[in-house]
Design a protein around this motif. Structure first.
Motif, mmCIF file in Angstrom:
data_model
loop_
_atom_site.group_PDB
_atom_site.id
_atom_site.type_symbol
_atom_site.label_atom_id
_atom_site.label_comp_id
_atom_site.label_asym_id
_atom_site.label_seq_id
_atom_site.Cartn_x
_atom_site.Cartn_y
_atom_site.Cartn_z
ATOM 1 N N LEU A 53 -84.634 -11.147 -21.566
ATOM 2 C CA LEU A 53 -83.590 -10.254 -22.080
ATOM 3 C C LEU A 53 -82.382 -10.239 -21.144
ATOM 4 C CD1 LEU A 53 -85.840 -7.311 -23.294
ATOM 5 C CD2 LEU A 53 -84.635 -8.971 -24.731
ATOM 6 N N ARG A 54 -82.642 -10.196 -19.844
ATOM 7 C CA ARG A 54 -81.548 -10.214 -18.863
ATOM 8 C C ARG A 54 -80.783 -11.542 -18.949
ATOM 9 N NH1 ARG A 54 -80.957 -7.065 -14.476
ATOM 10 N NH2 ARG A 54 -83.122 -6.408 -14.568
ATOM 11 N N GLY A 55 -81.518 -12.650 -19.075
ATOM 12 C CA GLY A 55 -80.875 -13.955 -19.182
ATOM 13 C C GLY A 55 -80.026 -14.081 -20.436
ATOM 14 N N LEU A 56 -80.553 -13.577 -21.559
ATOM 15 C CA LEU A 56 -79.768 -13.592 -22.798
ATOM 16 C C LEU A 56 -78.526 -12.717 -22.654
ATOM 17 C CD1 LEU A 56 -82.639 -13.486 -25.435
ATOM 18 C CD2 LEU A 56 -81.059 -15.388 -25.032
ATOM 19 N N GLY A 57 -78.651 -11.602 -21.934
ATOM 20 C CA GLY A 57 -77.483 -10.766 -21.660
ATOM 21 C C GLY A 57 -76.425 -11.525 -20.868
ATOM 22 N N THR A 58 -76.870 -12.315 -19.903
ATOM 23 C CA THR A 58 -75.937 -13.134 -19.130
ATOM 24 C C THR A 58 -75.247 -14.153 -20.030
ATOM 25 O OG1 THR A 58 -77.274 -12.847 -17.136
ATOM 26 C CG2 THR A 58 -75.720 -14.686 -17.149
ATOM 27 N N VAL A 59 -76.016 -14.761 -20.927
ATOM 28 C CA VAL A 59 -75.449 -15.724 -21.884
ATOM 29 C C VAL A 59 -74.391 -15.036 -22.747
ATOM 30 C CG1 VAL A 59 -75.986 -17.105 -23.937
ATOM 31 C CG2 VAL A 59 -77.461 -17.239 -21.920
ATOM 32 N N ILE A 60 -74.707 -13.847 -23.249
ATOM 33 C CA ILE A 60 -73.757 -13.104 -24.083
ATOM 34 C C ILE A 60 -72.475 -12.836 -23.301
ATOM 35 C CG2 ILE A 60 -73.349 -10.855 -25.190
ATOM 36 C CD1 ILE A 60 -76.382 -10.943 -26.010
ATOM 37 N N CYS A 61 -72.609 -12.390 -22.062
ATOM 38 C CA CYS A 61 -71.421 -12.107 -21.234
ATOM 39 C C CYS A 61 -70.595 -13.363 -20.978
ATOM 40 C CB CYS A 61 -71.839 -11.466 -19.910
ATOM 41 S SG CYS A 61 -72.434 -9.768 -20.074
ATOM 42 N N ILE A 62 -71.260 -14.468 -20.683
ATOM 43 C CA ILE A 62 -70.540 -15.730 -20.422
ATOM 44 C C ILE A 62 -69.759 -16.155 -21.668
ATOM 45 C CG2 ILE A 62 -70.848 -18.216 -20.071
ATOM 46 C CD1 ILE A 62 -73.193 -17.482 -18.163
ATOM 47 N N PHE A 63 -70.423 -16.149 -22.818
ATOM 48 C CA PHE A 63 -69.757 -16.599 -24.037
ATOM 49 C C PHE A 63 -68.630 -15.660 -24.450
ATOM 50 C CE2 PHE A 63 -73.721 -19.110 -25.548
ATOM 51 C CZ PHE A 63 -73.377 -20.167 -24.722
ATOM 52 N N MET A 64 -68.820 -14.365 -24.319
ATOM 53 C CA MET A 64 -67.751 -13.422 -24.677
ATOM 54 C C MET A 64 -66.540 -13.609 -23.766
ATOM 55 S SD MET A 64 -68.540 -11.653 -27.368
ATOM 56 C CE MET A 64 -67.560 -10.159 -27.349
ATOM 57 N N ALA A 65 -66.766 -13.968 -22.504
ATOM 58 C CA ALA A 65 -65.661 -14.165 -21.565
ATOM 59 C C ALA A 65 -64.811 -15.385 -21.906
ATOM 60 C CB ALA A 65 -66.201 -14.283 -20.143
ATOM 61 N N TRP A 85 -86.658 -0.928 -25.288
ATOM 62 C CA TRP A 85 -86.199 -1.879 -26.295
ATOM 63 C C TRP A 85 -87.160 -1.853 -27.485
ATOM 64 C CZ3 TRP A 85 -82.311 -5.803 -25.588
ATOM 65 C CH2 TRP A 85 -81.678 -5.763 -24.346
ATOM 66 N N THR A 86 -86.608 -1.802 -28.688
ATOM 67 C CA THR A 86 -87.433 -1.936 -29.889
ATOM 68 C C THR A 86 -87.529 -3.414 -30.247
ATOM 69 O OG1 THR A 86 -85.590 -1.824 -31.439
ATOM 70 C CG2 THR A 86 -86.574 0.290 -30.737
ATOM 71 N N ALA A 87 -88.437 -3.738 -31.131
ATOM 72 C CA ALA A 87 -88.546 -5.124 -31.598
ATOM 73 C C ALA A 87 -87.239 -5.557 -32.273
ATOM 74 C CB ALA A 87 -89.722 -5.265 -32.555
ATOM 75 N N ALA A 88 -86.617 -4.648 -33.027
ATOM 76 C CA ALA A 88 -85.344 -4.969 -33.692
ATOM 77 C C ALA A 88 -84.250 -5.231 -32.665
ATOM 78 C CB ALA A 88 -84.933 -3.824 -34.624
ATOM 79 N N ASP A 89 -84.236 -4.470 -31.573
ATOM 80 C CA ASP A 89 -83.253 -4.690 -30.506
ATOM 81 C C ASP A 89 -83.399 -6.091 -29.922
ATOM 82 O OD1 ASP A 89 -82.379 -2.055 -30.764
ATOM 83 O OD2 ASP A 89 -83.412 -1.362 -28.947
ATOM 84 N N LYS A 90 -84.635 -6.468 -29.627
ATOM 85 C CA LYS A 90 -84.888 -7.778 -29.015
ATOM 86 C C LYS A 90 -84.488 -8.909 -29.964
ATOM 87 C CE LYS A 90 -88.692 -5.987 -26.259
ATOM 88 N NZ LYS A 90 -90.157 -5.994 -26.057
ATOM 89 N N LEU A 91 -84.801 -8.739 -31.229
ATOM 90 C CA LEU A 91 -84.456 -9.756 -32.224
ATOM 91 C C LEU A 91 -82.937 -9.897 -32.338
ATOM 92 C CD1 LEU A 91 -85.582 -11.675 -34.419
ATOM 93 C CD2 LEU A 91 -85.365 -9.765 -36.019
ATOM 94 N N ALA A 92 -82.232 -8.778 -32.465
ATOM 95 C CA ALA A 92 -80.767 -8.814 -32.572
ATOM 96 C C ALA A 92 -80.151 -9.392 -31.311
ATOM 97 C CB ALA A 92 -80.225 -7.405 -32.849
ATOM 98 N N TRP A 93 -80.706 -9.089 -30.148
ATOM 99 C CA TRP A 93 -80.213 -9.582 -28.855
ATOM 100 C C TRP A 93 -80.276 -11.108 -28.803
ATOM 101 C CZ3 TRP A 93 -77.771 -6.668 -25.404
ATOM 102 C CH2 TRP A 93 -77.679 -7.072 -24.069
ATOM 103 N N ALA A 94 -81.438 -11.662 -29.185
ATOM 104 C CA ALA A 94 -81.611 -13.117 -29.165
ATOM 105 C C ALA A 94 -80.694 -13.790 -30.181
ATOM 106 C CB ALA A 94 -83.069 -13.477 -29.444
ATOM 107 N N PHE A 95 -80.610 -13.225 -31.382
ATOM 108 C CA PHE A 95 -79.762 -13.829 -32.403
ATOM 109 C C PHE A 95 -78.277 -13.695 -32.062
ATOM 110 C CE2 PHE A 95 -83.525 -14.327 -34.889
ATOM 111 C CZ PHE A 95 -83.232 -15.368 -35.754
ATOM 112 N N ALA A 96 -77.882 -12.625 -31.369
ATOM 113 C CA ALA A 96 -76.483 -12.487 -30.951
ATOM 114 C C ALA A 96 -76.114 -13.612 -29.993
ATOM 115 C CB ALA A 96 -76.245 -11.131 -30.298
#
Length: 178
Positions: A47-59, A131-142
């Motif tokens: 989850l932390r790694g995917l968060g880093t990916v999200i931050c990198i791509f948004m930047a 984190w809910t299962a829906a949160d994790k799913l949306a996080w990965a798909f984002a």
């Protein structure tokens, strides 16, 4: 230059996220590009790694950044940026793709907004509690949808295919010629 323990953990988290994205994104022939082997056993690392990916791509999006958004200026005459163009686009796609995870849409909109404002979106999300299962799913798909958007924008602007995963592979030290 040597990495300290925190940097090594970040690269490990990012490597797990990269491998997951690589396994989820199909090549042009529709085949899986790789296996998710080596993903961290602790889901928090992923989850932390995917968060880093999200931050990198948004930047990457916005005026003066690698990928300028081609859209009309907003009502105030400001050029479009990640907050005004990318966040609604990703949330809209996720709402259609994940009908069973609608309760996670406000969270993912908030996390993408945090990333667009150059905040750590994982830390922002983590403050909301478990984190809910829906949160994790949306996080990965984002993260996947952002990778797709980055690739689309790179093809449109520079004719480069596969940029998103190549960039992540270089960060984590994977051989991009695979």
């Amino acid at each position: 230059m040597s990495l300290d323990t925190r940097d090594e953990a970040l690269v490990g988290d990012l490597a797990g996220a990269y491998r997951l994205l690589r396994s989820l994104i199909d090549d042009s022939a529709g085949r899986s590009v790789g296996e998710a082997g080596g993903t961290p056993s602790d889901g928090e690392h992923l989850l932390r790694g995917l968060g880093t990916v999200i931050c990198i791509f948004m930047a990457l999006f916005g005026p003066g950044e690698l990928l300028e958004i081609r859209a009309e200026p907003n009502d105030e005459g400001s050029p479009p940026d990640a907050l005004n163009a990318v966040v609604p686009a990703i949330v809209g796609r996720l709402r259609k793709m994940l009908p069973g995870a609608q309760e996670a849409m406000p969270m993912i909109a908030g996390a993408l907004t945090a990333a667009a404002l150059q905040m750590n979106c994982y830390e922002w999300r983590d403050k909301l509690g478990p984190w809910t299962a829906a949160d994790k799913l949306a996080w990965a798909f984002a993260a996947c949808e952002l990778a797709d958007l980055v690739d689309f924008a790179m093809v449109e602007s520079q004719g480069r295919k596969g940029f998103a995963l190549d960039m992540l592979a270089r960060i984590v030290g994977e051989d991009v010629a695979k």
